[in-house]
Structures are given as structure tokens and as C-alpha cells.
Write an enzyme that holds these catalytic residues in place. Structure first.
Site, PDB file in Angstrom:
ATOM      1  N   ALA A 181       0.828  -1.203   0.000  1.00  0.00           N
ATOM      2  CA  ALA A 181       0.000   0.000   0.000  1.00  0.00           C
ATOM      3  C   ALA A 181       0.867   1.259   0.000  1.00  0.00           C
ATOM      4  CB  ALA A 181      -0.980  -0.035   1.166  1.00  0.00           C
ATOM      5  N   CYS A 182       0.555   2.216   0.861  1.00  0.00           N
ATOM      6  CA  CYS A 182       1.257   3.503   0.829  1.00  0.00           C
ATOM      7  C   CYS A 182       2.717   3.408   1.258  1.00  0.00           C
ATOM      8  CB  CYS A 182       0.527   4.516   1.707  1.00  0.00           C
ATOM      9  SG  CYS A 182      -1.084   5.004   1.053  1.00  0.00           S
ATOM     10  N   SER A 183       3.121   2.290   1.829  1.00  0.00           N
ATOM     11  CA  SER A 183       4.516   2.109   2.223  1.00  0.00           C
ATOM     12  C   SER A 183       5.341   1.380   1.161  1.00  0.00           C
ATOM     13  CB  SER A 183       4.596   1.328   3.541  1.00  0.00           C
ATOM     14  OG  SER A 183       4.017   2.056   4.599  1.00  0.00           O
ATOM     15  N   SER A 360       2.141   5.535  -2.291  1.00  0.00           N
ATOM     16  CA  SER A 360       3.557   5.305  -2.003  1.00  0.00           C
ATOM     17  C   SER A 360       4.473   6.340  -2.627  1.00  0.00           C
ATOM     18  CB  SER A 360       3.964   3.907  -2.477  1.00  0.00           C
ATOM     19  OG  SER A 360       3.900   3.812  -3.888  1.00  0.00           O
TER      20      SER A 360
END
Length: 399
Positions: A181-183, A360
Site C-alpha cells: 500500500a502507501c509504504s 507510495s
């Protein structure tokens, strides 16, 4: 929901990299970021444009609900520019298609499918970001021997988008996709660093092509403004091969995950196995924003603090924090918890006002845009966080 969701940040056990405590932070296996690239779609949508389109949809919906003979239904609440600015700090976003998103009868980007023989949309923007990163690093694509496409939403299951990008660039070695995901970008950089340190690869491209408008529910008042599209690329290589003018050594990487349902997207290949769920709201981005804010902010601050403590680096030595660009209030509170005061724009730069949440890509855009003033020896933190929950933190030093 997992019981871990209510666990206080102070009770979480963050990774402790013993090898970093036993050796100097720079050694013969030093790995650097030698270049970054950014692709920005040519079309933008302001908050004013988005609110106007959304409110026209709401007006039509509410009129339909009030018609004679219709079943009673909950009326939708209109959005406002003031609400968006206060809730997020976002003022506009770039998108791959503006027309479809702003059509109140559609509220979804128009991205026509391409034949298999043509480069996919996601690979296309990945290549453009990669080209900029390679130029900055002073490399050609043939010198890259690994490609990682790390992003929150992949265009397809297989073949890997990364392998398509590898072929389009003319790179060698291997390639694979990854999703945290966003990481994803920070996890991807750490994976690249590990590959270089182990000898699996010498130079790695980590690319985050985020077409987030494809998974955003533009009919949901609480989230219709959150995301924007962009692609970033990072060249990771051995310090011994680097010829770039201003590389950043990756001194340490900390990765952390903890299961939570508070940010979720249930779209997948099993959806067709239960027709009742096709087109449901949970097949797009959904979140419990209040819980995410309450649980993620202290966890991020605690992980960064634990990382710095392990390395015996005082927070006062950190010149800049390039944080995930999801919400201005979250970033301000994380920085305040670490610094014990409000952070300046130089200490915690913001790009989400222009780009919105690019998943990300956000922390990498901030790093790409705001590092030119670093002198040799200056330290900074690249940190991302999001669904999972997931947190990735990289301590970097300008060589």
C-alpha cells in the site's frame, strides 16, 4: 478487526537491527540513492472543480430520491472546498483523466484498455519516471539489473508490470511487483538495498506508478478528494559504482506491519465468485479515518524514535523528514511528537497541497523536490505509512 488495532503505540515491538548497532553506519557495503525521477500527469483538478462535480451528482441523486413512488433513502450531503482544506490540506491533484472524473454521471476516470501488444498505462508512466531517475544518476537502462514496481494498486495480476517495464527500458537481470500500500516505495528501497548489499543486484530501479484515481470512490464525500496520480522512481546502487554528484547513502531501514481493517480495498479476482459484491463500495478505497489517525500517528512517531535511539542519532541531528503525504494534520502531529514543537516547512516539507495523496509516491516526491539544499553529512528521514498497517522508515545521509 484485529485485536492489534487497539494496541497502544508504546507497547508495539519495533524491529531492532542488531547489525547496525555492531558496525559503523557506513561500511564497505554502503548503498546509495543516486537518482530520483517524477512523472506528473498533465491534467489537474482543483478542489473547486471537484466539489462542483460532486455536488451536481449529489443534487441529482437527492432529487431522484424525492420522486413519487420511490423508496425512502438517505440523502447525500454536499461537499465544500473549506471541508476538504480543513480535513486534508489538499488543494488540487493531478490525474491521468480529468473528463471522466468530473462528469457527474460517471465520476470515474476514462482509461481505455490497450491491446496486449501496446505498453500498458501503468508501465508507460513508470518508464517516464524511471527515465528521469536514470538521467539524474548518470546511468543508462542497460546498467540496471533489477526493477521493482512497488505501488498500492497494480493494473493487473500478471505478467508483472515490473517485467513489462524492464523490457520497455531494456534493462537486464530480474524484475518483480510488490504491494505494501502507501509504504510500497520505502519497502521497495529497503528490498533494493538488501539486494545490493547481498550481491543479488548491483543497481536497482524502484518505481511507484500510482494511478490512485482508479480505486477512489468519487461518490463518497469523506474520501472523494483524497488521491491524485503520479509516478516516482529511485535508483539504488552500491556506493562503489555511483558516479552521481549528490547521492544519499541509505544508512538504515526499518519496516513494520500490523494488521488492520481500517484502510481496505476488497477488489480482486475472487469478486466474480460472489455476484452480490460486484460493484459494492468496499471494492474501492474505504477507510475509518478517525481510527487511522488515532492509531497510525503515534505508531509512526514511535518507530522513528526507536530507530534513532538504536542508532544513537539525536532527533536534533535530523535536518528533514520527508513524510508520507496523506494528510497535513497527520504529518504535523508526527513531526511535533518527534521534535517536541511545531516543525517548519523546511523540516517537514509538504507536497500534498499540490499532488494530494499519491500513496507510495508521496514521500518520494517530497524527497525528490526538497533535498537540493543538503550538504555533505546532513541526515534525513524518508518515512511512509498506510494500509496494513504498514510503516517504512529510511535514514539517509548526503554523501
Amino acid at each position: 478487526n484485529s485485536g492489534a488495532e487497539s494496541r497502544p503505540a508504546a507497547h508495539r515491538r519495533f524491529p531492532n537491527n542488531e547489525n547496525n548497532k555492531e558496525k559503523p553506519m557506513s561500511d564497505s557495503r554502503s548503498v546509495v540513492i543516486s537518482g530520483t525521477g517524477l512523472y506528473t500527469p498533465p491534467q489537474a483538478i482543483s478542489n473547486e472543480d471537484l466539489v462542483d462535480s460532486f455536488n451536481r451528482f449529489v443534487q441529482a441523486h437527492n432529487l431522484d430520491q424525492g420522486g413519487e413512488g420511490t423508496a425512502p433513502a438517505e440523502l447525500l450531503e454536499p461537499s465544500s472546498v473549506e471541508f476538504i482544506a480543513k480535513a486534508s490540506g489538499i488543494r488540487q491533484r493531478y490525474v491521468v483523466d480529468r473528463e471522466g472524473i468530473l462528469d457527474p454521471n460517471r465520476l470515474c476516470p476514462k482509461i481505455p484498455e490497450r491491446p496486449n501488444e501496446q505498453l500498458s498505462v501503468q508501465a508507460e508512466i513508470a518508464v517516464q519516471a524511471a527515465t528521469g531517475a536514470l538521467e539524474q544518476a548518470g546511468l543508462c537502462a542497460s546498467q540496471i539489473d533489477a526493477v521493482i514496481v512497488a505501488c498500492s494498486n497494480l493494473q493487473r495480476a500478471y505478467p508483472a508490470v515490473a517485467i513489462e517495464v524492464q523490457a520497455a527500458l531494456g534493462s537486464g537481470g530480474f524484475a518483480y511487483d510488490m504491494n505494501v500500500a502507501c509504504s510500497s516505495a520505502t519497502f521497495g528501497v529497503q528490498a533494493a538495498r538488501d539486494a545490493v548489499r547481498s550481491g543479488t543486484a548491483q543497481r536497482v530501479l524502484v518505481i511507484s506508478p500510482e494511478i490512485t484515481s482508479g480505486h477512489l470512490n468519487f461518490r463518497d464525500r469523506d474520501s472523494h478528494f483524497i488521491f491524485g496520480d503520479a509516478a516516482t522512481a529511485v535508483v539504488v546502487e552500491s556506493a562503489g559504482t555511483c558516479t552521481a554528484e549528490a547521492p544519499f547513502e541509505v544508512l538504515d531501514g526499518r519496516l513494520f506491519t500490523e494488521f488492520s481493517n481500517n484502510i481496505r480495498n476488497n477488489f480482486g479476482f475472487l469478486n466474480r465468485a460472489d455476484e452480490s459484491g460486484i460493484g459494492a463500495a468496499d471494492k474501492l478505497f474505504v477507510q475509518n479515518g478517525r481510527k487511522v489517525f488515532k492509531e497510525v500517528v503515534p505508531a509512526v512517531a514511535a518507530l522513528i524514535q526507536a530507530q534513532l535511539d538504536d542508532l544513537q542519532v539525536p532527533v536534533t541531528a535530523i535536518k528533514r523528514m520527508w513524510l508520507h503525504q496523506a494528510n497535513l494534520n497527520m504529518n504535523q502531529l508526527i513531526a511535533r511528537k518527534l521534535l517536541g514543537r511545531e516543525a517548519s516547512a523546511e523540516e517537514a516539507p509538504v507536497i500534498l497541497d499540490e499532488f494530494a495523496n499519491t500513496s507510495s509516491a508521496g514521500s518520494i516526491i517530497a524527497f525528490h523536490r526538497h533535498r537540493a539544499d543538503f550538504a555533505s553529512g546532513d541526515l534525513g528521514i524518508i518515512c511512509s505509512f498506510g494500509a496494513g498497517y504498514s510503516i517504512g522508515s529510511l535514514l539517509v545521509r548526503r554523501q
